[in-house]
Design an enzyme around this catalytic site. Structure first.
Site, PDB file in Angstrom:
ATOM      1  N   GLY A  10      -0.807  -2.144   6.318  1.00 36.80           N
ATOM      2  CA  GLY A  10      -0.733  -3.408   7.048  1.00 36.80           C
ATOM      3  C   GLY A  10      -2.067  -4.116   7.002  1.00 36.80           C
ATOM      4  N   THR A  32       0.866  -1.184   0.000  1.00 36.23           N
ATOM      5  CA  THR A  32       0.000   0.000   0.000  1.00 36.23           C
ATOM      6  C   THR A  32       0.899   1.229   0.000  1.00 36.23           C
ATOM      7  OG1 THR A  32      -1.786  -1.102   1.157  1.00 36.23           O
ATOM      8  CG2 THR A  32      -1.602   1.267   1.526  1.00 36.23           C
ATOM      9  N   GLY A  52     -10.815  -2.332   3.282  1.00 36.65           N
ATOM     10  CA  GLY A  52      -9.856  -2.330   4.385  1.00 36.65           C
ATOM     11  C   GLY A  52      -9.816  -0.985   5.096  1.00 36.65           C
ATOM     12  N   GLY A  88      -5.471  -4.682   7.314  1.00 39.65           N
ATOM     13  CA  GLY A  88      -6.512  -3.678   7.492  1.00 39.65           C
ATOM     14  C   GLY A  88      -7.556  -4.026   8.529  1.00 39.65           C
TER      15      GLY A  88
END
Ligand code: ASP
Length: 301
Positions: free
Chosen positions: A221, A169, A199, A223
């Site tokens: 990370g 991400t 998320g 979610g």
């Protein structure tokens, strides 16, 4: 003081992908720094940094994102202007190349904050953002990975993070010369997620938060855990009550994530003095930062 911090995901980045991650965050940081150095706004810097990272297939955002269980890309993103408290978010969009720019349009031109799926895409068309196809977003690396787990039962979202393939991400937080702070985050979400799964990244307060009087945060990370502890706003609140120390707030945030939700991931934070905080409990996190007191940027994995 102007300041910029960005990330390209927190996970077990294998050695052979470290250079691509460093290069990606380094180039994106340069784009944002150029904007801020020329007196541009924090909002512009965050949008353009994230546009670059969305277009770089190294990262799990925009083109090159993970596929969901149906073999499709579904993108989530959010942006927040910490001076006006205006925000824009999108979730589960399948036909937008740069979701962060759609978030910006929603923030600037809509009375709403959060649009999902086909409604978000309709808003895009009405506001001059072009629609792309799944073929513009799906790449062979991700199609092959998705094919490799077909027919395997019990593959969970958490398991997705064990894959040694790009999971990054992307996010950015900027402080501009007028003292405004903006934060943004963009993601393809987790590999093999259920269609329609959303998320933390597009949720204001979980993936992204900015308050110019305190600072800005972007997270990455797992979610499902990030949502449980309202990660981005938690770190902002910690900063507010610890005299604005972004490093201590980031570390405490990750501790809370682990203790309360058994979560893992990373967070970047920037306070209103342009100071940085980074913490993660994954093996690695791609990030880069610079402010006007530094001679050169820090690029770290
Ligand atoms: N937080 C993202 C999500 O759960 C994934 C990531 O940051 O790697 O959708």
């Amino acid at each position: 003081m102007i300041s910029l911090i960005i990330h390209g995901g927190a996970w077990d980045i294998p050695d052979e992908l470290v250079e691509a991650h460093k290069l990606g965050v380094s180039k994106a940081l340069n784009i944002g720094w150029e904007i801020l150095s020329n007196g541009g706004s924090a909002v512009d810097a965050v949008e353009k940094v994230i546009n670059y990272l969305e277009d770089d297939i190294t990262f799990d955002a925009g083109r090159g994102s993970h596929l969901n269980a149906d073999g499709e890309v579904e993108l989530d993103a959010s942006i927040m202007n910490g001076s006006t408290f205006r925000c824009g978010s999108v979730a589960a969009v399948k036909n937008i190349k740069n979701p962060i720019s759609l978030c910006r349009k929603i923030m600037d031109e809509s009375e709403h904050i959060f649009l999902v799926g086909s409604g978000a895409e309709k808003f895009a068309i009405q506001h001059g953002i072009s629609i792309c196809s799944q073929d513009d977003l799906r790449i062979e690396r991700e199609i092959l990975k998705w094919k490799s787990i077909q027919g395997k039962n019990g593959f969970s979202t958490k398991d997705a993070f064990k894959f040694h393939t790009p999971a990054g991400t992307v996010g950015a937080v900027a402080l501009d010369s007028s003292g405004n702070i903006c934060a943004g985050t963009s993601t393809g979400g987790t590999f093999n997620k259920h269609p329609g799964r959303v998320g933390d990244s597009p949720l204001i307060g979980c993936g992204t938060y900015a308050d110019t009087s305190i600072g800005g945060v972007s997270t990455t990370g797992w979610g499902e855990a990030m949502i449980k502890v309202v990660m981005a706003k938690t770190v902002i609140d910690l900063m507010e009550f610890n005299n604005g120390d972004p490093q201590a707030a980031a570390e405490k945030g990750i501790k809370i994530l682990k203790e309360k939700a058994d979560g893992f991931g990373g967070v970047i934070a920037l306070n209103n003095r342009g100071e940085f905080g980074v913490a993660y409990n994954t093996p690695k996190m791609a990030r880069a930062y610079i402010n006007s007191q530094m001679n050169s940027p820090k690029i770290l994995i």
